[in-house]
Motif scaffolding. Structure first.
Motif, PDB file in Angstrom:
ATOM      1  N   GLN A   1      76.273  45.086  19.945  1.00  0.00           N
ATOM      2  CA  GLN A   1      76.178  45.744  21.300  1.00  0.00           C
ATOM      3  C   GLN A   1      75.010  46.619  21.245  1.00  0.00           C
ATOM      4  OE1 GLN A   1      79.809  47.816  21.688  1.00  0.00           O
ATOM      5  NE2 GLN A   1      80.669  46.277  23.271  1.00  0.00           N
ATOM      6  N   ALA A   2      74.107  46.183  22.070  1.00  0.00           N
ATOM      7  CA  ALA A   2      72.712  46.955  22.173  1.00  0.00           C
ATOM      8  C   ALA A   2      72.421  47.437  23.789  1.00  0.00           C
ATOM      9  CB  ALA A   2      71.507  45.926  21.482  1.00  0.00           C
ATOM     10  N   MET A   3      73.531  47.581  24.446  1.00  0.00           N
ATOM     11  CA  MET A   3      73.279  48.033  25.820  1.00  0.00           C
ATOM     12  C   MET A   3      72.797  49.435  25.771  1.00  0.00           C
ATOM     13  SD  MET A   3      74.086  44.884  27.560  1.00  0.00           S
ATOM     14  CE  MET A   3      74.637  45.195  28.760  1.00  0.00           C
ATOM     15  N   ALA A   4      72.203  49.633  27.189  1.00  0.00           N
ATOM     16  CA  ALA A   4      72.130  51.265  27.256  1.00  0.00           C
ATOM     17  C   ALA A   4      73.487  51.848  27.170  1.00  0.00           C
ATOM     18  CB  ALA A   4      71.505  51.201  28.870  1.00  0.00           C
ATOM     19  N   GLY A   5      73.285  53.104  26.333  1.00  0.00           N
ATOM     20  CA  GLY A   5      74.470  53.693  26.165  1.00  0.00           C
ATOM     21  C   GLY A   5      75.478  53.473  24.927  1.00  0.00           C
ATOM     22  N   ASP A   6      75.123  52.291  24.384  1.00  0.00           N
ATOM     23  CA  ASP A   6      76.068  52.047  23.047  1.00  0.00           C
ATOM     24  C   ASP A   6      75.639  52.832  21.941  1.00  0.00           C
ATOM     25  OD1 ASP A   6      77.421  50.069  24.385  1.00  0.00           O
ATOM     26  OD2 ASP A   6      75.911  48.439  23.960  1.00  0.00           O
ATOM     27  N   ARG A   7      74.551  53.461  21.710  1.00  0.00           N
ATOM     28  CA  ARG A   7      74.333  54.189  20.741  1.00  0.00           C
ATOM     29  C   ARG A   7      75.152  55.687  20.986  1.00  0.00           C
ATOM     30  NH1 ARG A   7      69.981  54.477  17.115  1.00  0.00           N
ATOM     31  NH2 ARG A   7      68.958  52.961  17.901  1.00  0.00           N
ATOM     32  N   GLU A   8      74.904  56.057  22.030  1.00  0.00           N
ATOM     33  CA  GLU A   8      75.597  57.344  22.413  1.00  0.00           C
ATOM     34  C   GLU A   8      76.733  57.323  22.224  1.00  0.00           C
ATOM     35  OE1 GLU A   8      73.095  55.724  24.314  1.00  0.00           O
ATOM     36  OE2 GLU A   8      71.316  57.138  23.786  1.00  0.00           O
TER      37      GLU A   8
ATOM     38  N   CYS B   1      78.449  55.367  20.174  1.00  0.00           N
ATOM     39  CA  CYS B   1      78.974  55.223  19.060  1.00  0.00           C
ATOM     40  C   CYS B   1      78.943  56.861  18.103  1.00  0.00           C
ATOM     41  CB  CYS B   1      78.186  54.186  18.017  1.00  0.00           C
ATOM     42  SG  CYS B   1      78.342  52.613  18.414  1.00  0.00           S
ATOM     43  N   ILE B   2      77.686  57.409  18.463  1.00  0.00           N
ATOM     44  CA  ILE B   2      77.708  58.882  18.138  1.00  0.00           C
ATOM     45  C   ILE B   2      78.613  59.806  18.251  1.00  0.00           C
ATOM     46  CG2 ILE B   2      76.063  60.773  17.880  1.00  0.00           C
ATOM     47  CD1 ILE B   2      75.192  58.133  16.389  1.00  0.00           C
ATOM     48  N   GLN B   3      78.972  59.658  19.759  1.00  0.00           N
ATOM     49  CA  GLN B   3      80.139  60.526  20.445  1.00  0.00           C
ATOM     50  C   GLN B   3      81.574  60.117  19.626  1.00  0.00           C
ATOM     51  OE1 GLN B   3      79.879  59.717  24.649  1.00  0.00           O
ATOM     52  NE2 GLN B   3      78.233  61.256  24.755  1.00  0.00           N
ATOM     53  N   ALA B   4      81.701  58.944  19.164  1.00  0.00           N
ATOM     54  CA  ALA B   4      82.871  58.549  18.615  1.00  0.00           C
ATOM     55  C   ALA B   4      83.034  58.999  17.047  1.00  0.00           C
ATOM     56  CB  ALA B   4      83.047  57.122  18.609  1.00  0.00           C
ATOM     57  N   GLY B   5      81.664  59.584  16.532  1.00  0.00           N
ATOM     58  CA  GLY B   5      81.774  60.335  15.170  1.00  0.00           C
ATOM     59  C   GLY B   5      80.875  59.714  14.109  1.00  0.00           C
ATOM     60  N   ALA B   6      80.178  58.624  14.778  1.00  0.00           N
ATOM     61  CA  ALA B   6      79.147  57.836  14.078  1.00  0.00           C
ATOM     62  C   ALA B   6      78.035  58.727  13.552  1.00  0.00           C
ATOM     63  CB  ALA B   6      78.827  56.528  14.253  1.00  0.00           C
ATOM     64  N   ASN B   7      77.420  58.936  12.459  1.00  0.00           N
ATOM     65  CA  ASN B   7      76.098  59.382  12.031  1.00  0.00           C
ATOM     66  C   ASN B   7      74.910  58.951  12.513  1.00  0.00           C
ATOM     67  OD1 ASN B   7      78.349  60.215   9.805  1.00  0.00           O
ATOM     68  ND2 ASN B   7      76.939  62.014   9.726  1.00  0.00           N
TER      69      ASN B   7
ATOM     70  N   TYR C   1      73.161  54.771  14.080  1.00  0.00           N
ATOM     71  CA  TYR C   1      73.670  53.541  14.764  1.00  0.00           C
ATOM     72  C   TYR C   1      72.734  52.399  14.528  1.00  0.00           C
ATOM     73  CZ  TYR C   1      73.485  50.374  18.882  1.00  0.00           C
ATOM     74  OH  TYR C   1      73.414  49.387  19.968  1.00  0.00           O
ATOM     75  N   VAL C   2      73.082  51.445  13.809  1.00  0.00           N
ATOM     76  CA  VAL C   2      71.941  50.078  14.090  1.00  0.00           C
ATOM     77  C   VAL C   2      72.738  48.739  14.791  1.00  0.00           C
ATOM     78  CG1 VAL C   2      70.883  50.717  11.717  1.00  0.00           C
ATOM     79  CG2 VAL C   2      72.869  49.321  11.877  1.00  0.00           C
ATOM     80  N   SER C   3      71.816  48.028  15.466  1.00  0.00           N
ATOM     81  CA  SER C   3      72.155  46.837  16.002  1.00  0.00           C
ATOM     82  C   SER C   3      71.906  45.875  15.033  1.00  0.00           C
ATOM     83  CB  SER C   3      71.648  46.981  17.473  1.00  0.00           C
ATOM     84  OG  SER C   3      70.092  46.554  17.239  1.00  0.00           O
ATOM     85  N   LYS C   4      72.953  44.716  15.533  1.00  0.00           N
ATOM     86  CA  LYS C   4      72.671  43.279  14.922  1.00  0.00           C
ATOM     87  C   LYS C   4      71.582  42.393  15.667  1.00  0.00           C
ATOM     88  CE  LYS C   4      77.370  43.132  13.265  1.00  0.00           C
ATOM     89  NZ  LYS C   4      78.784  42.612  13.109  1.00  0.00           N
TER      90      LYS C   4
END
Length: 125
Positions: free
Chosen positions: A89-96, A98-104, A106-109
């Motif tokens: 998933q590389a859509m707008a907002g996906d990085r945020e 993931c970070i809000q969910a607790g990830a340090n 994010y990298v996209s495939k």
């Protein structure tokens, strides 16, 4: 002169092809990898193996997705371990998200190996 062994990297991804490719790249760079195609097993392994220094977590998995897995990791004994969300998933907002969910981080495939190596250097002790 002593050499230190880099911490072990855990890969949690339901697609064994992704695990194979990423493990090959990481092992060629001197890393040790622990892998699982099950998020629940990954959480259990993380609790049982203190040598794991970072988790690469696929966010789109059946049964338990990456968001639920992150929640369980953050509530467990290893709550402070760095987790890099890996997703197609590389859509707008996906990085945020993931970070809000607790990830340090994010990298996209498909994964940019140089970007991943930079993140590993940043988060590994």
């Amino acid at each position: 002169m002593t050499t230190t062994t880099p911490p072990t990297i855990m890969l949690i991804d339901d697609d064994s092809r992704n695990i194979f490719a990423l493990t090959a790249v990481l092992k060629s760079r001197g890393f040790t990898c622990v892998t699982t195609t099950s998020a629940a097993e990954g959480v259990s392994l993380l609790e049982a193996q203190p040598g794991i220094g970072i988790v690469l977590l696929d966010m789109m998995m059946p049964e338990m997705d990456g968001y639920e897995t992150l929640s369980r990791i953050r509530k467990g004994r290893r709550s402070d371990i760095p987790v890099i969300a890996v997703t197609a998933q590389a859509m707008a907002g996906d990085r945020e998200k993931c970070i809000q969910a607790g990830a340090n981080a994010y990298v996209s495939k498909p994964i940019n190996v140089d970007e991943l190596l930079t993140l590993l250097q940043r988060y590994l002790p």
